[in-house]
Structures are given as structure tokens and as C-alpha cells.
Write a protein that holds these residues in place. Structure first.
Motif, PDB file in Angstrom:
ATOM      1  N   GLY A   1       0.448  10.737  28.900  1.00 20.31           N
ATOM      2  CA  GLY A   1      -0.589   9.905  29.464  1.00 20.31           C
ATOM      3  C   GLY A   1      -0.297   9.427  30.861  1.00 20.31           C
TER       4      GLY A   1
ATOM      5  N   PRO B   1      -6.552  20.162  26.691  1.00 22.33           N
ATOM      6  CA  PRO B   1      -6.913  18.744  26.537  1.00 22.33           C
ATOM      7  C   PRO B   1      -6.814  18.250  25.096  1.00 22.33           C
ATOM      8  CG  PRO B   1      -8.438  19.829  28.033  1.00 22.33           C
ATOM      9  CD  PRO B   1      -7.591  20.913  27.423  1.00 22.33           C
ATOM     10  N   LEU B   2      -7.276  19.054  24.134  1.00 27.53           N
ATOM     11  CA  LEU B   2      -7.183  18.655  22.727  1.00 27.53           C
ATOM     12  C   LEU B   2      -5.740  18.623  22.247  1.00 27.53           C
ATOM     13  CD1 LEU B   2      -8.509  18.064  19.965  1.00 27.53           C
ATOM     14  CD2 LEU B   2      -8.660  20.547  19.632  1.00 27.53           C
TER      15      LEU B   2
ATOM     16  N   ASP C   1       0.548  13.823  22.440  1.00 24.11           N
ATOM     17  CA  ASP C   1       0.859  12.430  22.754  1.00 24.11           C
ATOM     18  C   ASP C   1       1.166  11.617  21.495  1.00 24.11           C
ATOM     19  OD1 ASP C   1       0.533  12.897  25.427  1.00 24.11           O
ATOM     20  OD2 ASP C   1      -1.504  12.098  25.532  1.00 24.11           O
ATOM     21  N   ARG C   2       0.453  11.928  20.415  1.00 27.24           N
ATOM     22  CA  ARG C   2       0.607  11.150  19.193  1.00 27.24           C
ATOM     23  C   ARG C   2       1.781  11.637  18.347  1.00 27.24           C
ATOM     24  NH1 ARG C   2      -5.822  10.924  17.392  1.00 27.24           N
ATOM     25  NH2 ARG C   2      -6.555   9.700  19.203  1.00 27.24           N
TER      26      ARG C   2
ATOM     27  N   GLN D   1      -2.926  16.521  33.375  1.00 21.86           N
ATOM     28  CA  GLN D   1      -2.557  15.137  33.683  1.00 21.86           C
ATOM     29  C   GLN D   1      -3.043  14.746  35.073  1.00 21.86           C
ATOM     30  OE1 GLN D   1       1.617  15.528  33.074  1.00 21.86           O
ATOM     31  NE2 GLN D   1       1.502  15.258  30.860  1.00 21.86           N
TER      32      GLN D   1
ATOM     33  N   ARG E   1      -3.722  15.691  23.437  1.00 17.03           N
ATOM     34  CA  ARG E   1      -3.957  14.453  22.685  1.00 17.03           C
ATOM     35  C   ARG E   1      -3.091  14.426  21.428  1.00 17.03           C
ATOM     36  NH1 ARG E   1     -10.079  13.145  21.310  1.00 17.03           N
ATOM     37  NH2 ARG E   1     -10.094  13.251  23.602  1.00 17.03           N
TER      38      ARG E   1
ATOM     39  N   LYS F   1      -6.854  14.390  34.823  1.00 14.01           N
ATOM     40  CA  LYS F   1      -7.180  13.197  34.044  1.00 14.01           C
ATOM     41  C   LYS F   1      -6.919  11.927  34.848  1.00 14.01           C
ATOM     42  CE  LYS F   1      -6.325  11.215  29.453  1.00 14.01           C
ATOM     43  NZ  LYS F   1      -5.481  11.340  28.214  1.00 14.01           N
TER      44      LYS F   1
END
Length: 459
Positions: free
Chosen positions: A14, A164-165, A171-172, A91, A168, A94
Motif C-alpha cells: 500500500g 490489482p486484484l 497485502d492481506r 503502486q 489486494r 495507485k
């Protein structure tokens, strides 16, 4: 201390945009060069007395090929580095307020524009040869051989459009994401004997899994491992690869395992990613050499054009030589091997005018800052239009008619995508300490870099 040529690590995905890593660009250049050299040692057309033409893959017929291809099968490494640069590009976009659809638009334009020119030129050239009386069997042979790079375009696009998916998910739960994709790869391999077409699902699952290794590298997960841990990863991945191929679960020939891809290439990707981290200090020194950096920058800006065009040019050159009295040594003989450097030089010479004519199609197409981005529906439609001929070629083989249809579909996709709008980023006033902060780069609150310092032009 960070090694020369590497971009600083800034934490999780992020964060604000990361600078380009010159080491990654150097590795991508090496992978591309190795692919071109390898193809020059594979293509060997033979003209028979009855006028028919066949091709022999001389390289794969050598007894030493299978163990050597374990080392030089660099396609997983290409996707690892593509994952690193792709995540960093996402990144940066974004951080400027960009969306996933804008990322997909830029990626499609970057890859589809040069491919459109290739398909159109191949269709016109081969159709003209057919009208001039070249045997249709020869035309089909040249079409199928020259179109082999298109599978890579499909696989690379499928992986890149999912960034992009997948970012995400990364990141988690980064390791869980890799594990889930690896599980899907194994599941497809288990059922591909019953449903052969299912094997092509790994064009997405496998290469996305390998791409995730590049995400881990970009976020410093590999950098935090000790040298002994990295060596252990390399050894363990190759031992497991030896077990699954030794038991006959997979072929020992990594070229066979390439299309459709399977679990072996994920193991190679793990080994190559860990090895890349091990040799980063040495590569950092090489990437810091001025002439190397300049060479990588020049070649990298035209890397997709080189990849797409080198095999069609090689096939065309080889086919034309069959019609001349130029000496044609039998494949696999000493004279044939000694001729390989001349073949490589011939391909490079043919690439130069192609790069001059079509190389600019790779450059990021940026519209006025007042131009609005394309609607999401247009981007999705363009992606579907691109994948229809590519999927047809993967399942049924590339034909002359499909070349023409593919060129039309790709051109339609370019029209749908338009040009990439440039986002205006509000500049944050520099703090006194940041104004004279030297080359540390990426200071919190500082302005984003003006543009990529990359060999491969990325958004």
C-alpha cells in the motif's frame, strides 16, 4: 546497506510508488537475450526432394538438452521479474489516484499495440507469398512457427491484468495467496488427464502464482531471508523437482512442461527467485556499470518488439535461405553449430529496421492531461476482443486466416482503449530536510518520481 542498482524497499504494497529496480531490468534483459539465442539454435527447416518443407528442433534432440534446460528455462524468472515491476507500476499508478481499469488499459496498450503491427505484417507478407505461388504447406508451417510467441502474450497479459486484484490479496495474506494459487495449479495438474483442456487453466493459475513470487521480492520478503535459507530454498525446490520428474509424474524436459504449463515451472520459479536474491550484490555491481545500464535501458524500451518479432524474422530468413544456393549444412553437424552465430547476427540485423519502424508502439501512449480515461466497459471489451483470437490459436493452432482475424481484433482493441490519460498529482511542498536529502528517494511526503528510470517503460 542496499546494493547498487536496487530500489529502496518501502514496506507493504500500500506504500507510495516504488522506484524501479535496475537489477530487475538487467535480469529481464538477460532473459530476453537468452530466449533469442535459444530460438536461433532451435529453428532448422529442411527442404526435401519432393518440395515439402519440415522443421527440426535441433537443440531438443541433443542428449544434453534436458539437464541444461533445467538451468536455462528462464520463463519463470521472467514472470517473477514481471511481478516485481508490475506491482511497483500498480503502486505508482495507485499513488496518483489511478484505478485498476486504468492499469489494465495501460498494460493492454503496452502489449497489444506492438502485437497488432506484427500480426498485420505477418498476414500481409504470408498472403502475398501465397499469391506468388509459395506452397500452402510452407505458408502454414511458417505461420505456426512464427506465431509461437503469442502464447506468451496471452499468459503475460492474463497475469498482468490480475495484478490489482492479486495485490489486494497480497497485502492481506501474501503467503496464503501464493499457497492458494499453487493449490489450484496442482488441482489442474491432477485432473488434466481426464479433462485435457483443463490444463490450459494453468496459463492463468501457474503464471499468476509465479508472478506472486515477484510480489514477495518487491516487498522484501526474500531480502529478509538469510543466505542459508535462500540456498535451502534453491536446493529444496530442485530436489522436489527431481522427485516429481523422477517418479514420472511430470516430464523431465522443461520445454515440454512449458505449454501448457504445470507445477514444475512453479518449482523452477521458487528456485530462480531465491537464486536471484542470492546474487543481487553481484548483479547490483553489474547494473551500476554505465555502459551496461545504457544498453539495458535502450534494449528494454523495445523488449516486447524484440520478443514478438525475433522468431517471425528468424523463420522468414530461414525459409528464404532454402530458396537460395546459400550453403545449408545438415542440422546438428559441426558446420551447423558454427553457423549459429551468423544466424544470430542475421536476426539482429533484421531486427534493427523493425525496431526503427515499430519500436515506438511500445512507448507509453499518454494523452493530454485533460483527456478522460476510457469507460470500464471499453477496457473489459478490449480485453475480451484480444483474448478471443489468442485462445483460438492456443486450442486450434495459428492459421493464416486467424492471423488476419487476430490483427483486426487487436486493432479494434487499440481503438477501444484510446490513449492513457495522464493524472495530475498535486505536488507536496518540500520540507527543508527533504529538499537537500540527497538520493535517498521516496521520502514520505515528497513528490513522486517524474517518470520511470527503467529499461522497460512502465506506467
Amino acid at each position: 546497506m542496499q546494493e547498487q542498482g536496487a530500489a529502496p524497499q518501502h514496506g507493504p504494497a500500500g506504500r507510495r510508488g516504488a522506484e524501479r529496480d535496475l537489477i530487475i531490468d538487467l535480469v529481464r534483459f538477460f532473459c530476453l537475450a537468452l530466449v533469442v539465442v535459444g530460438h536461433c539454435m532451435m529453428v532448422s527447416p529442411v527442404l526435401h526432394r519432393d518440395g515439402t518443407v519440415t522443421t527440426e528442433n535441433t537443440l531438443t534432440a541433443q542428449g544434453w538438452f534436458v539437464p541444461v534446460i533445467w538451468i536455462f528455462m528462464v520463463m519463470p524468472l521472467f514472470f517473477v521479474t514481471g511481478g516485481t515491476t508490475g506491482l511497483q507500476s500498480w503502486q505508482r499508478l495507485k499513488a496518483r489516484g489511478g484505478t485498476g481499469f486504468e492499469f489494465a488499459q495501460a498494460r493492454l496498450l503496452r502489449l497489444v499495440r506492438p502485437a497488432t503491427a506484427l500480426l498485420a505484417c505477418m498476414f500481409v507478407g504470408l498472403w502475398a507469398a501465397l499469391l506468388l505461388g509459395v506452397d500452402p504447406q510452407v505458408i502454414q508451417l511458417m505461420t505456426a512457427g512464427a506465431g509461437m510467441p503469442l502464447w506468451f502474450l496471452a499468459a503475460y497479459l492474463a497475469a498482468q491484468l490480475n495484478i490489482p486484484l492479486l495485490a489486494r490479496f497480497h497485502d492481506r495474506a501474501p503467503w496464503l495467496t501464493v499457497g492458494a494459487l499453487a493449490g489450484l495449479v496442482v488441482a489442474v495438474d491432477c485432473f488434466r488427464g481426464v479433462l485435457p483442456l483443463l490444463a490450459y487453466a494453468n496459463l492463468v493459475f501457474l503464471w499468476c502464482a509465479v508472478q506472486q513470487l515477484g510480489f514477495l521480492m518487491a516487498d522484501g520478503h526474500f531480502a529478509r531471508l538469510s543466505r542459508s535459507a535462500l540456498v535451502g530454498l534453491v536446493v529444496a525446490a530442485n530436489l522436489l523437482l527431481g522427485v516429481v520428474t523422477g517418479l514420472g509424474l511430470y516430464s523431465g524436459d522443461m520445454l515440454v512442461n512449458l505449454n501448457p504449463p504445470n507445477f514444475c515451472l512453479l518449482l523452477l520459479g521458487v528456485s530462480q527467485a531465491a537464486f536471484l536474491q542470492l546474487v543481487r550484490p553481484m548483479l547490483g555491481w553489474v547494473a551500476g556499470v554505465r555502459w551496461v545500464r545504457a544498453l539495458v535501458a535502450v534494449a528494454g524500451r523495445r523488449s516486447m518488439t524484440v520478443y514478438l518479432w525475433h522468431l517471425p524474422l528468424l523463420v522468414g530468413m530461414s525459409g528464404l535461405l532454402l530458396l537460395t544456393d546459400f550453403p545449408k549444412p545438415a542440422a546438428g553437424t559441426a558446420s551447423w553449430w558454427w553457423a549459429r552465430p551468423l544466424v544470430l547476427l542475421g536476426v539482429v540485423a533484421l531486427l534493427l529496421p523493425v525496431l526503427a519502424a515499430f519500436g515506438r508502439l511500445e512507448e507509453r501512449p499518454t494523452a493530454s492531461v485533460h483527456t478522460r480515461g476510457r469507460p470500464a466497459g471499453a477496457v473489459v471489451t478490449a480485453a475480451v476482443v484480444v483474448f478471443i483470437p489468442v485462445a483460438d490459436a492456443a486450442f486450434n493452432g495459428l492459421t493464416l486466416g486467424l492471423l488476419g482475424g487476430g490483427a483486426a481484433c487487436f486493432a479494434l482493441a487499440v481503438l477501444l482503449l484510446g490513449r492513457m490519460p495522464e493524472r495530475v498529482v498535486e505536488q507536496v511542498p518540500e520540507r527543508p530536510s527533504a529538499a537537500r536529502g540527497g538520493l535517498s528517494g521516496g521520502q514520505e511526503g515528497g513528490p513522486l518520481p517524474a517518470g520511470p528510470s527503467s529499461a522497460s517503460v512502465e506506467p
